[in-house]
Design a protein around this motif. Structure first.
Motif, PDB file in Angstrom:
ATOM      1  N   ARG B  43       8.486 -10.717  -1.880  1.00  0.00           N
ATOM      2  CA  ARG B  43       8.535  -9.332  -1.375  1.00  0.00           C
ATOM      3  C   ARG B  43       7.903  -8.348  -2.353  1.00  0.00           C
ATOM      4  NH1 ARG B  43      14.752  -7.379  -2.487  1.00  0.00           N
ATOM      5  NH2 ARG B  43      15.089  -8.658  -4.302  1.00  0.00           N
ATOM      6  N   VAL B  48       3.374  -6.194   1.071  1.00  0.00           N
ATOM      7  CA  VAL B  48       4.184  -7.061   1.941  1.00  0.00           C
ATOM      8  C   VAL B  48       5.123  -6.201   2.790  1.00  0.00           C
ATOM      9  CG1 VAL B  48       6.013  -8.804   1.995  1.00  0.00           C
ATOM     10  CG2 VAL B  48       4.081  -9.081   0.450  1.00  0.00           C
ATOM     11  N   LYS B  49       5.121  -6.481   4.089  1.00  0.00           N
ATOM     12  CA  LYS B  49       5.975  -5.706   5.005  1.00  0.00           C
ATOM     13  C   LYS B  49       7.156  -6.517   5.518  1.00  0.00           C
ATOM     14  CE  LYS B  49       2.942  -2.395   4.871  1.00  0.00           C
ATOM     15  NZ  LYS B  49       3.201  -1.316   3.896  1.00  0.00           N
ATOM     16  N   ASP B  50       6.941  -7.818   5.673  1.00  0.00           N
ATOM     17  CA  ASP B  50       8.026  -8.640   6.214  1.00  0.00           C
ATOM     18  C   ASP B  50       7.794 -10.104   5.829  1.00  0.00           C
ATOM     19  OD1 ASP B  50      10.350  -9.150   7.693  1.00  0.00           O
ATOM     20  OD2 ASP B  50       9.183  -9.759   9.448  1.00  0.00           O
ATOM     21  N   ILE B  51       8.887 -10.825   5.646  1.00  0.00           N
ATOM     22  CA  ILE B  51       8.786 -12.260   5.333  1.00  0.00           C
ATOM     23  C   ILE B  51       9.776 -13.008   6.214  1.00  0.00           C
ATOM     24  CG2 ILE B  51       8.956 -14.020   3.526  1.00  0.00           C
ATOM     25  CD1 ILE B  51       8.732 -11.739   1.474  1.00  0.00           C
ATOM     26  N   GLN B  52       9.285 -14.032   6.896  1.00  0.00           N
ATOM     27  CA  GLN B  52      10.164 -14.898   7.684  1.00  0.00           C
ATOM     28  C   GLN B  52      10.007 -16.324   7.164  1.00  0.00           C
ATOM     29  OE1 GLN B  52      12.257 -13.775  10.026  1.00  0.00           O
ATOM     30  NE2 GLN B  52      11.496 -11.680   9.818  1.00  0.00           N
TER      31      GLN B  52
END
Lengths: 660, 100
Positions: B43, B48-52
């Protein structure tokens, strides 16, 4: 967040019922669980007891320098100062003082007796992994002493620390703290951890100009060393801990001339614990365990001209067995032995009018046996019944029954009920030494009775879908009824009497709390608690003094999507309390509000937090009665009902060096 | 009001070129602890906006601003925590090809 997501299994190699004793369901196959958030959901769904878990994320929502500051965002537990001079704090649960909450560390009794007055400062925040708060009658496994509930502190485990954790903190009163925890895995079976803590509050401040320091200067050093061994079916944990603390308060040395009223409390404490478990019959989650623990506590209290030196040594052993007879039936049984030794040297300021001067020695051994049976009918009904019989060399044999029921007719609702008895031996001065900060003559009734009380409770927990989110709603009622109690009677001027209850003593508590995640990352909890706690003083049933009639709490927490920023706001409304001595024309305190705010910024290897406490700057005016005549009988620093310190800012840095 | 919303949308679109990077890791992710380790470190890569993450699919899906970071930045960030990555998909590449 689902329950599965809520629970992070940090270690699942071994099933260890004995290391998670308070939940007698199959859930306790887990050696250690870390609840990162959503504590209410965890409470409502899993445990047969009404239990809240303050997880690692919750502990970071405030500065949480030590155990006492970990309940800032918790609506159930109050933490109040005992007096205006020593800095001692006590927990209140269900409207009753902290002596009725059984304190556990890693599921065995600890922080008892002479350790109680300052115990909330004895466990640094960085050392804690999680805290479980069980309200009402608790499991019989940990002894008969729980009356209003249990608070269990899980410390960081060697095999669960990923490198080195640390925390550095300074506040606007120039109190500084530094603590660290580091672990190393020596082999696949053996790991060890070293935990360090140092704090120093050496600046004198007297904001209300009464000549007394608002808070004492405090220096504390503590360290602990843990060892863990795990191989196949054997688990072993060993820990030693040492603590040294110095408190220096009272009249400001620079302002007073001669005959200064000083406070000096020096404490040395040593703890050791060794827990061993052997697991077998995997299909039945069967385990047998031996817990050995001991504490040496030496506190020298010099309060004004009163001297109270106490040595309190404790030894504890428990052998326990637990098995799932079938998936529906769980049985736990065990035997325990507890030994307490007290040596008290008492020289009170006014020996002519007090009856407790001299040297007192007391030994007390208690041996007990228990059995606890849990029936689990599908996921809907769980019943847990526990019985224990103890024999105490001073009070003879006594019987402790406790029962819990949980019924979940649907995923939306869990109903709980509990009823049980508790017993404890009171130690008037050891457990209440900060009350010596008074000019009153102190009397202790000879032959104090063993305290004995029933606790009954019901609660309903709802999980209500609202706008694609889940509203968690909880309502509960608890009733505690004392048959025997140590009453601290300050109703008569110039007297502080520790006496046996003669009449009724009880408390009613009703609490409603709700938690709702408005958006991802933004959660609000609102809680309201009403309580009525009464005892009989001099033949009259009166409200227990310094116990608020109600408390309201609102917490807001917002995390940015990647959890790089976190904002936490906690507001509290504390209701009126009865004063044991009227001030001016009133014996009631006003209601007042408190506000705490914290902002945290995460970086890859560390995080910075900045915040403020008591931002409403509400302070009790003239917290010390008779401050200008400290040697008079009107002097009293123990009628405390609000903060004595005003607004306070702080900044801190937490770091974490992982092993990669 | 409508013009304000239009202005906000325009500013957002020009502020960054949102792309999705899907990778697998070596060693593989085994548990939630592995997922947390990746999320809590990646992150901090810029943009970076989102991590899945998915242990089941053995995939990490990252939404990021392609004007602020490149795949090489992610490779370095994963290396710091003991992983090498193999790119399954990077929508930033597709966008570049479309522009050509």
């Amino acid at each position: 967040m689902s329950t599965k997501n809520t629970i992070s299994l940090l270690s699942i190699l071994c099933a260890a019922n004995v290391f998670a004793q308070t939940d007698s369901t199959n859930v306790n196959n887990l050696e250690a669980v870390e609840v990162k958030g959503g504590k209410f959901e965890f409470r409502k769904k899993l445990s047969v007891e009404n239990k809240e878990t303050i997880g690692s994320t919750d502990l970071l929502r405030a500065a949480c320098c030590n155990l006492g500051e970990s309940f800032t965002n918790n609506p159930s537990v109050d933490v109040n100062y005992s007096d205006a001079t020593t800095g001692a704090r006590q927990i209140k649960l269900l409207g009753l003082s902290g002596t009725y909450v059984q304190m556990l560390t890693e599921n065995f009794p600890n922080l008892r007796g002479a350790a109680i007055p300052y115990s909330l400062n004895y466990i640094p925040g960085t050392w804690m992994q999680s805290i479980q708060v069980s309200k009402g009658a608790s499991s019989v496994k940990n002894g008969p002493e729980s009356i209003t509930g249990q608070i269990n502190v899980e410390m960081l485990k060697p095999h669960l620390i990923d490198g080195v954790l640390g925390n550095i903190y300074i506040n606007s009163k120039l109190k500084t703290e530094a603590n660290a925890a580091g672990a190393i895995r020596l082999t696949n079976k053996v790991s060890t951890a070293l935990l360090l803590h140092a704090e120093n509050a050496s600046m004198a401040h007297d904001e209300n100009n009464d000549g007394f320091l608002d808070m004492p200067k405090v220096k504390q050093l503590s360290l602990a060393n843990r060892w863990g061994y795990r191989y196949k079916h054997v688990l072993s944990q060993f820990m030693v801990k040492m603590l040294h603390e110095e408190r220096d308060g009272g009249q400001d040395k620079h302002q007073s001339t001669s005959d200064r009223y000083g406070i000096m409390v020096n404490t040395d404490r040593y703890e050791g614990q060794w827990k061993n478990a052997y697991m077998f019959l995997d299909e039945h989650n069967t385990s047998i365990a031996l817990i050995l623990a001991g504490q040496l506590h030496d506190a020298d209290n010099n309060i004004g001209k009163s001297v109270y030196d106490v040595n309190n040594n404790t030894g504890y052993a428990q052998l326990l067995f637990e098995t799932d007879l079938t998936p529906m039936h769980n049985l736990a049984a065990g035997i325990s032995y507890n030994y307490d030794y007290y040596k008290e040297d008492v020289e009170l300021a006014n020996p002519a009018t007090s009856n407790c001067n001299g040297r007192h020695r007391l030994t007390e051994a208690t041996v007990g046996a228990y059995a606890q049976y849990t029936l689990k009918l599908s996921d809907k009904l769980t019943a847990m019944a526990g019985l224990r019989e103890d024999y105490n060399e001073a009070y003879g044999a006594f019987f402790t029954p406790r029962v819990h029921l949980k019924y979940s007719p649907s995923k939306l609702l869990s109903l709980r009920a509990s009823s049980g008895k508790g017993y404890r031996t009171p130690h008037a001065l050891a457990e209440n030494s900060p009350l010596l900060a008074t000019g009153r003559a102190i009397y202790i009734t000879p032959n104090l009775n063993q305290e004995e009380a029933w606790n009954h409770g019901i609660s309903a927990a709802f999980s209500i879908p609202v706008a694609e989110k889940t509203l968690l709603l909880n309502a509960e009622y608890y009733y505690t009824d004392f048959l025997q109690q140590l009453v601290v009677n300050r109703e008569q001027d110039s007297l502080l009497i520790f006496e046996n209850l003669d009449g009724r003593s009880y408390s009613h508590t009703i609490q409603v709390d709700a938690t709702y995640p408005f958006t991802k990352g933004f959660e609000m909890t609102a809680a309201y608690r009403w309580q009525s706690a009464k005892s009989t003083y001099d033949g009259c049933l009166k409200e227990r003094p310094l116990t608020s009639r109600y408390k309201g709490m609102l917490t807001l927490s917002y995390k940015t999507p990647l959890e790089i920023w976190q904002f936490d706001v906690t507001g509290q409304l504390i209701g009126p309390m009865r004063l044991y001595k009227a001030v001016g024309n009133t014996d009631k305190t006003p209601a007042y509000g408190l506000l705490n705010i914290q902002v945290t910024r995460e970086f890859r290897l560390f995080s910075v937090y900045i915040g403020g406490e008591n931002l409403t700057n509400y302070k009790q005016k003239n917290p010390i009665m008779g401050a200008d005549t400290p040697w008079g009988t009107n002097f009293d620093a123990t009628q405390i009902w609000a903060p004595t310190d005003g607004i306070m800012g702080y900044i801190g840095l937490r770091f974490k060096f992982n092993k990669y | 009001m409508t013009s304000l919303a239009t202005l906000f949308t325009t500013v957002c679109l020009h502020a960054g070129e949102l792309a999705t990077l899907v990778v697998t890791t070596t060693p593989q992710m085994h548990c939630q602890k592995c997922e947390n380790k990746i999320k809590s470190n990646i992150r901090f890569v810029k943009g970076v906006k989102d991590i899945q993450t998915s242990v089941e699919k053995q995939q990490v899906s990252i939404s990021y601003d392609a004007n602020k970071s490149t795949v090489a930045d992610f490779e370095k960030a994963f290396q710091k925590i003991g992983y090498t990555i193999s790119v399954i998909e990077n929508t930033a590449d597709k966008k570049k090809e479309t522009k050509k």
